[in-house]
Scaffold this motif. Structure first.
Motif, mmCIF file in Angstrom:
data_model
loop_
_atom_site.group_PDB
_atom_site.id
_atom_site.type_symbol
_atom_site.label_atom_id
_atom_site.label_comp_id
_atom_site.label_asym_id
_atom_site.label_seq_id
_atom_site.Cartn_x
_atom_site.Cartn_y
_atom_site.Cartn_z
ATOM 1 N N GLY A 128 76.565 81.932 58.201
ATOM 2 C CA GLY A 128 77.813 82.093 58.786
ATOM 3 C C GLY A 128 79.382 81.174 58.409
ATOM 4 N N GLN A 129 80.328 81.717 58.477
ATOM 5 C CA GLN A 129 81.778 80.804 58.077
ATOM 6 C C GLN A 129 81.777 79.577 58.678
ATOM 7 O OE1 GLN A 129 85.447 82.885 57.322
ATOM 8 N NE2 GLN A 129 84.402 84.856 57.868
ATOM 9 N N ASN A 130 81.364 79.418 59.985
ATOM 10 C CA ASN A 130 81.314 78.283 60.898
ATOM 11 C C ASN A 130 80.224 77.295 60.595
ATOM 12 O OD1 ASN A 130 83.571 79.188 62.054
ATOM 13 N ND2 ASN A 130 82.467 79.866 63.630
ATOM 14 N N ASP A 131 79.105 77.800 59.642
ATOM 15 C CA ASP A 131 78.154 77.013 59.014
ATOM 16 C C ASP A 131 78.527 76.021 57.989
ATOM 17 O OD1 ASP A 131 75.678 79.529 59.665
ATOM 18 O OD2 ASP A 131 76.335 78.115 60.965
ATOM 19 N N PHE A 132 79.568 76.203 57.505
ATOM 20 C CA PHE A 132 79.953 75.660 56.228
ATOM 21 C C PHE A 132 81.336 74.726 56.436
ATOM 22 C CE2 PHE A 132 77.288 77.217 52.993
ATOM 23 C CZ PHE A 132 76.811 78.395 53.667
ATOM 24 N N ALA A 133 81.286 73.397 55.963
ATOM 25 C CA ALA A 133 82.117 72.405 56.401
ATOM 26 C C ALA A 133 83.357 72.436 54.962
ATOM 27 C CB ALA A 133 81.676 71.035 56.424
ATOM 28 N N TYR A 134 82.741 72.544 53.945
ATOM 29 C CA TYR A 134 83.671 72.572 52.738
ATOM 30 C C TYR A 134 83.867 73.940 52.069
ATOM 31 C CZ TYR A 134 82.296 67.955 53.891
ATOM 32 O OH TYR A 134 82.051 66.701 54.563
ATOM 33 N N TRP A 135 85.046 74.279 51.668
ATOM 34 C CA TRP A 135 85.543 75.442 50.973
ATOM 35 C C TRP A 135 86.337 75.233 49.580
ATOM 36 C CZ3 TRP A 135 83.940 80.340 52.777
ATOM 37 C CH2 TRP A 135 83.302 80.175 53.901
ATOM 38 N N GLY A 136 85.971 76.305 48.914
ATOM 39 C CA GLY A 136 86.861 76.238 47.433
ATOM 40 C C GLY A 136 88.096 77.013 47.781
ATOM 41 N N GLN A 137 88.933 77.107 46.735
ATOM 42 C CA GLN A 137 90.082 77.909 46.850
ATOM 43 C C GLN A 137 89.942 79.372 46.500
ATOM 44 O OE1 GLN A 137 93.224 76.775 48.137
ATOM 45 N NE2 GLN A 137 91.810 75.173 48.649
ATOM 46 N N GLY A 138 88.785 79.711 45.843
ATOM 47 C CA GLY A 138 88.425 80.941 45.439
ATOM 48 C C GLY A 138 88.962 81.465 43.959
ATOM 49 N N THR A 139 88.038 82.634 43.719
ATOM 50 C CA THR A 139 88.507 83.378 42.425
ATOM 51 C C THR A 139 88.304 84.616 42.673
ATOM 52 O OG1 THR A 139 87.981 83.106 40.125
ATOM 53 C CG2 THR A 139 85.894 83.018 41.499
ATOM 54 N N GLN A 140 89.210 85.501 41.933
ATOM 55 C CA GLN A 140 89.351 86.706 42.141
ATOM 56 C C GLN A 140 88.417 87.449 41.034
ATOM 57 O OE1 GLN A 140 91.230 88.499 44.383
ATOM 58 N NE2 GLN A 140 90.519 90.391 43.581
ATOM 59 N N VAL A 141 87.863 88.559 41.735
ATOM 60 C CA VAL A 141 87.091 89.444 41.246
ATOM 61 C C VAL A 141 87.612 91.065 41.226
ATOM 62 C CG1 VAL A 141 84.724 90.498 40.876
ATOM 63 C CG2 VAL A 141 85.024 88.126 40.889
ATOM 64 N N THR A 142 88.051 91.723 40.240
ATOM 65 C CA THR A 142 88.554 92.943 40.185
ATOM 66 C C THR A 142 87.459 93.871 39.528
ATOM 67 O OG1 THR A 142 90.864 92.085 40.564
ATOM 68 C CG2 THR A 142 90.468 94.465 40.100
ATOM 69 N N VAL A 143 87.088 94.984 40.074
ATOM 70 C CA VAL A 143 86.048 95.782 39.394
ATOM 71 C C VAL A 143 86.702 97.385 39.592
ATOM 72 C CG1 VAL A 143 83.959 96.887 39.341
ATOM 73 C CG2 VAL A 143 84.324 94.494 40.260
ATOM 74 N N SER A 144 87.176 97.761 38.486
ATOM 75 C CA SER A 144 87.818 99.051 38.297
ATOM 76 C C SER A 144 86.530 100.206 37.971
ATOM 77 C CB SER A 144 88.586 99.109 37.072
ATOM 78 O OG SER A 144 88.206 98.771 35.804
ATOM 79 N N SER A 145 86.865 101.452 38.174
ATOM 80 C CA SER A 145 86.202 102.425 38.355
ATOM 81 C C SER A 145 86.299 103.266 36.905
ATOM 82 C CB SER A 145 86.320 103.479 39.544
ATOM 83 O OG SER A 145 87.709 103.934 39.451
#
Length: 126
Positions: free
Chosen positions: A109-126
């Motif tokens: 769960g999201q509430n199970d975690f205390a620390y988070w990164g800023q994210g990295t974008q993944v884009t998959v095209s068909s």
């Protein structure tokens, strides 16, 4: 304060592969459970995979057989190997961490975690 920095995102065609990395300042890395989450356009953030303080891992049904989570404690790096990517995998991917007192605990769960990164974008095209 634990800092997490993701990398490895990008654009890929359906069926392709990417490997995400998450470098953390947590010490020792071996004491931390870690996970990957993602948030697609117009969707809520959802759990993707988790790894405990041992080699135990778990992944969401939607990515089972395609994604592999692993952690290199010596290098302080969390990985997400993503294969057979689909357009519905398009999302911002976030890594998360928490100290785990039990080797059998696999937070989801999201509430199970205390620390988070800023994210990295993944884009998959068909």
């Amino acid at each position: 304060q634990v800092q997490l920095v993701e990398s490895g995102g990008g654009s890929v065609q359906a069926g392709g592969s990417l490997r995400l990395s998450c470098v953390g300042s947590a010490y020792p890395y071996s004491r931390y459970c870690m996970g990957w989450f993602r948030q697609g356009p117009g969707k809520e953030r959802e759990w993707v995979a988790s790894v405990g303080t041992t080699a135990m891992t778990t992944v969401a049904e939607s990515v089972k057989g395609r994604f592999i989570i692993s952690k290199d404690n010596a290098k302080n790096i969390l990985y997400l190997e993503m294969n057979s990517l689909k357009p519905e995998d398009t999302a911002m991917y976030y890594c998360a961490a928490r100290i785990c007192g039990s080797s059998s605990f696999l937070p989801r769960g999201q509430n199970d975690f205390a620390y988070w990164g800023q994210g990295t974008q993944v884009t998959v095209s068909s």
